[in-house]
Design a protein around this motif. Structure first.
Motif, PDB file in Angstrom:
ATOM      1  N   ILE A 199       0.850  -1.209   0.000  1.00  0.00           N
ATOM      2  CA  ILE A 199       0.000   0.000   0.000  1.00  0.00           C
ATOM      3  C   ILE A 199       0.877   1.247   0.000  1.00  0.00           C
ATOM      4  O   ILE A 199       0.592   2.217  -0.726  1.00  0.00           O
ATOM      5  N   GLU A 200       1.947   1.237   0.798  1.00  0.00           N
ATOM      6  CA  GLU A 200       2.853   2.395   0.840  1.00  0.00           C
ATOM      7  C   GLU A 200       3.505   2.642  -0.518  1.00  0.00           C
ATOM      8  O   GLU A 200       3.659   3.795  -0.946  1.00  0.00           O
ATOM      9  N   LYS A 233       0.871   4.075  -2.794  1.00  0.00           N
ATOM     10  CA  LYS A 233       0.605   5.442  -2.364  1.00  0.00           C
ATOM     11  C   LYS A 233       1.715   6.375  -2.863  1.00  0.00           C
ATOM     12  O   LYS A 233       1.448   7.446  -3.406  1.00  0.00           O
ATOM     13  N   GLU A 269       0.016  12.795   0.481  1.00  0.00           N
ATOM     14  CA  GLU A 269      -0.020  11.430   1.019  1.00  0.00           C
ATOM     15  C   GLU A 269      -1.440  11.050   1.428  1.00  0.00           C
ATOM     16  O   GLU A 269      -1.913   9.961   1.133  1.00  0.00           O
ATOM     17  N   GLU A 270      -2.129  11.993   2.060  1.00  0.00           N
ATOM     18  CA  GLU A 270      -3.499  11.731   2.505  1.00  0.00           C
ATOM     19  C   GLU A 270      -4.428  11.495   1.319  1.00  0.00           C
ATOM     20  O   GLU A 270      -5.257  10.591   1.337  1.00  0.00           O
ATOM     21  N   ALA A 295      -3.570  10.444  -1.700  1.00  0.00           N
ATOM     22  CA  ALA A 295      -3.203   9.177  -2.352  1.00  0.00           C
ATOM     23  C   ALA A 295      -3.812   7.998  -1.596  1.00  0.00           C
ATOM     24  O   ALA A 295      -4.354   7.060  -2.197  1.00  0.00           O
ATOM     25  N   TYR A 296      -3.757   8.066  -0.271  1.00  0.00           N
ATOM     26  CA  TYR A 296      -4.344   7.012   0.544  1.00  0.00           C
ATOM     27  C   TYR A 296      -5.857   6.972   0.345  1.00  0.00           C
ATOM     28  O   TYR A 296      -6.446   5.895   0.183  1.00  0.00           O
ATOM     29  N   ILE A 348      -6.799   5.246  -2.934  1.00  0.00           N
ATOM     30  CA  ILE A 348      -6.730   3.778  -2.853  1.00  0.00           C
ATOM     31  C   ILE A 348      -7.924   3.239  -2.072  1.00  0.00           C
ATOM     32  O   ILE A 348      -8.569   2.268  -2.486  1.00  0.00           O
ATOM     33  N   SER A 405      -3.813  -1.849  -4.471  1.00  0.00           N
ATOM     34  CA  SER A 405      -2.433  -1.354  -4.551  1.00  0.00           C
ATOM     35  C   SER A 405      -1.602  -2.213  -5.498  1.00  0.00           C
ATOM     36  O   SER A 405      -0.794  -1.697  -6.274  1.00  0.00           O
TER      37      SER A 405
END
Length: 195
Positions: free
Chosen positions: A150-151, A154, A165-166, A168-169, A172, A187
């Motif tokens: 997931i990282e 992201k 970052e928020e 992108a999360y 997903i 992901s």
């Protein structure tokens, strides 16, 4: 000991018919359920595949496939919860080999009910504890692997789409909810698409 509805289901593998018959009688008199018997390692593996016993008792020296080799297969394929070797051999090489085959107990013949039943109960208890620990480790590894994937996805979205970052999360997570897929699966697809 009376039979209970939670009696251990056991497969016995021994190439000596009288020893197998005596063991079966002793186990059944102690409240266990013998669900299969075998005279060699190949049949022992097949009986375990068919019956998925709580416990398999294997003689080390059997024709075609010995008890150690059968133990290894049964352990790797998770065909029985607990494996105990029954043998007349106390050679250190057998004991060392047994450690590498997923064996939970090693009983030397002749065995007696007073020592056999407590040894079985203890080995089954230890196997259950070890299975719980292995399951917890597997779950932790799975969560860690999912987090890494997931990282990565992201990070790719952040670079590719210039998202925070928020965001992108959230992207997903939104696809995950819409498509009824895990965030890890989404992901993975994002990462494959970028190759």
């Amino acid at each position: 000991m009376e039979k209970t509805e939670h009696a251990l289901r056991i497969v016995i593998a021994d190439d000596e018919p009288i020893a197998k018959m005596d063991l079966r009688e002793l186990l059944e008199d102690s409240g266990y359920e013998v669900v299969g018997e075998a005279s060699d390692g190949f049949d022992a593996v097949e009986e375990c595949r068919k019956n998925k016993p709580d416990l398999v008792l294997l003689d080390i020296k059997m024709p075609f496939l010995d008890g150690l080799s059968a133990s290894k297969i049964i352990f790797q394929e998770k065909l029985a919860d607990t494996i105990i070797l029954l043998t007349a051999y106390t050679d250190p090489e057998f004991i060392e080999s047994a450690k590498d085959c997923g064996v939970s107990g090693y009983l030397v013949k002749p065995y007696y009910e007073k020592s056999l039943i407590p040894s079985i109960e203890l080995a089954v208890s230890r196997s259950r504890e070890m299975r719980k620990i292995r399951a917890e480790v597997e779950r932790a590894q799975e969560r860690l692997e999912s987090r890494v994937i997931i990282e990565k996805a992201k990070g790719l979205i952040m670079l590719r789409d210039q998202k925070s970052e928020e965001d992108a999360y959230s992207y997903i997570r939104q696809i995950s909810q819409q498509k009824h897929l895990s965030m890890r699966r989404v992901s993975e697809m994002i990462l494959v698409r970028s190759i």
